[in-house]
Design a protein around this motif. Structure first.
Motif, PDB file in Angstrom:
ATOM      1  N   ARG A   1      -4.836  -6.021  -8.796  1.00  0.00           N
ATOM      2  CA  ARG A   1      -4.603  -4.614  -7.821  1.00  0.00           C
ATOM      3  C   ARG A   1      -5.445  -4.963  -7.355  1.00  0.00           C
TER       4      ARG A   1
ATOM      5  N   GLY B   1      -1.706  -1.864  -4.054  1.00  0.00           N
ATOM      6  CA  GLY B   1      -2.649  -1.221  -3.224  1.00  0.00           C
ATOM      7  C   GLY B   1      -2.699  -0.019  -3.972  1.00  0.00           C
ATOM      8  N   PRO B   2      -3.340   0.631  -3.630  1.00  0.00           N
ATOM      9  CA  PRO B   2      -3.110   2.328  -3.928  1.00  0.00           C
ATOM     10  C   PRO B   2      -2.205   3.049  -3.854  1.00  0.00           C
ATOM     11  N   GLY B   3      -1.417   3.667  -5.080  1.00  0.00           N
ATOM     12  CA  GLY B   3       0.235   4.756  -4.647  1.00  0.00           C
ATOM     13  C   GLY B   3       1.691   3.628  -4.815  1.00  0.00           C
ATOM     14  N   THR B   4       1.441   2.056  -5.537  1.00  0.00           N
ATOM     15  CA  THR B   4       2.351   1.496  -5.520  1.00  0.00           C
ATOM     16  C   THR B   4       2.813   1.501  -7.063  1.00  0.00           C
TER      17      THR B   4
ATOM     18  N   TRP C   1       0.796  -1.042   0.453  1.00  0.00           N
ATOM     19  CA  TRP C   1       0.112   0.095   0.022  1.00  0.00           C
ATOM     20  C   TRP C   1       0.672   1.237  -0.077  1.00  0.00           C
ATOM     21  N   GLY C   2       0.424   2.096  -1.105  1.00  0.00           N
ATOM     22  CA  GLY C   2       1.835   3.337  -1.572  1.00  0.00           C
ATOM     23  C   GLY C   2       2.884   2.925  -1.527  1.00  0.00           C
TER      24      GLY C   2
ATOM     25  N   ARG D   1      -8.871  -2.169  -4.072  1.00  0.00           N
ATOM     26  CA  ARG D   1      -8.599  -0.602  -4.354  1.00  0.00           C
ATOM     27  C   ARG D   1      -8.843  -0.400  -2.300  1.00  0.00           C
ATOM     28  N   GLU D   2      -9.489  -1.826  -1.905  1.00  0.00           N
ATOM     29  CA  GLU D   2     -10.095  -1.521  -0.450  1.00  0.00           C
ATOM     30  C   GLU D   2      -9.385  -3.127   0.090  1.00  0.00           C
TER      31      GLU D   2
ATOM     32  N   ASP E   1       4.633   0.535 -10.223  1.00  0.00           N
ATOM     33  CA  ASP E   1       4.506  -0.786 -11.586  1.00  0.00           C
ATOM     34  C   ASP E   1       5.738  -1.848 -11.268  1.00  0.00           C
TER      35      ASP E   1
ATOM     36  N   ASN F   1       5.917   3.445  -3.254  1.00  0.00           N
ATOM     37  CA  ASN F   1       6.886   3.867  -4.644  1.00  0.00           C
ATOM     38  C   ASN F   1       7.663   3.714  -4.759  1.00  0.00           C
TER      39      ASN F   1
END
Length: 234
Positions: A153, A127-130, A101-102, A155-156, A132, A104
């Motif tokens: 992928r 998760g979001p912000g991770t 999660w996140g 989202r929650e 590629d 980056n």
């Protein structure tokens, strides 16, 4: 016939795939180097195109070495690269999963893939912000593990399999005290950690007892996967 022009359509596509926008649009990515291409073949991944230096003796479409070097994301250049279609699982798989999660840093993402393969994780969830996982740095850091670990992928946190365990520095129970179970370890970036809402949505909170403030995401995930595999042994 050897590719001799920088305007060749295959070379143009490889250049585009260096950027995430085009990787997402075309759902393709590039792997460089003979070891990665061998790992892909061993895992049953068929390349859409394989480009090799004309003097390498390798199987593939020959390219003038200086043109291939211009495409390379490696500092030392490459003798071979291939284009593959991305693969995404419809949902993360257990019985053991890692969710990032996140996170980056693509190097951390690639390293987590290596640990996931080494310790038998069913999948890695992004998760979001991770970063590629199909970006050049992540592919390289995975050392071929990308081809052996399902990716999904999310989202929650509710989409994750098994008991969702948030790894939070200094919070919850020590990792070694968790009961054996189907489990997803949810890992955030070292500096920011996990969002409060994600932690609240998890079933457990655990930490890795250390004599320092925190570990980077790849190290934390690797230790959690090792501990889970240790607990699962008879």
């Amino acid at each position: 016939m050897t590719i001799t022009s920088p305007n060749n359509e295959q070379l143009k596509e490889v250049r585009k795939l260096a950027g995430r926008k085009w990787r997402d649009k075309l759902r393709r990515f590039v792997a460089e180097g003979e070891d990665l291409l061998e790992a892909a073949e061993a895992a049953g991944w068929e390349p859409l195109a394989t480009l090799v230096a004309e003097d390498s003796g390798l199987a593939g479409e020959p390219v003038k070495p200086h043109l291939l070097a211009q495409l390379s994301q490696l500092g030392s250049g490459t003798r071979a690269l291939a284009v593959y279609a991305q693969r995404w699982a419809p949902a993360p798989l257990g019985p053991v999963c890692v969710a990032l999660w996140g996170v980056n840093d693509p190097g951390n993402v690639g390293t987590v893939l290596r640990s996931a393969l080494a310790f038998g994780a069913g999948s890695v969830a992004l998760g979001p912000g991770t970063a590629d996982p199909y970006g050049p740095k992540a592919v390289r850091a995975s050392m071929g593990a990308l081809f052996g670990v399902p990716l999904a992928r999310v989202r929650e946190p509710a989409e994750l399999p098994g008991r969702r365990t948030a790894l939070v520095a200094g919070a919850g129970v020590p990792l070694r005290d968790l009961e054996p179970a189907e489990r997803t370890f949810v890992v955030g970036a070292e500096r920011e950690g996990l969002p409060d809402a994600v932690v609240a949505a998890c079933d457990d909170i655990a930490h890795i007892p250390i004599a320092f403030e925190s570990l980077n995401a790849a190290t934390a995930a690797s230790i959690a996967l090792y501990e889970q595999s240790r607990m699962a042994r008879p």
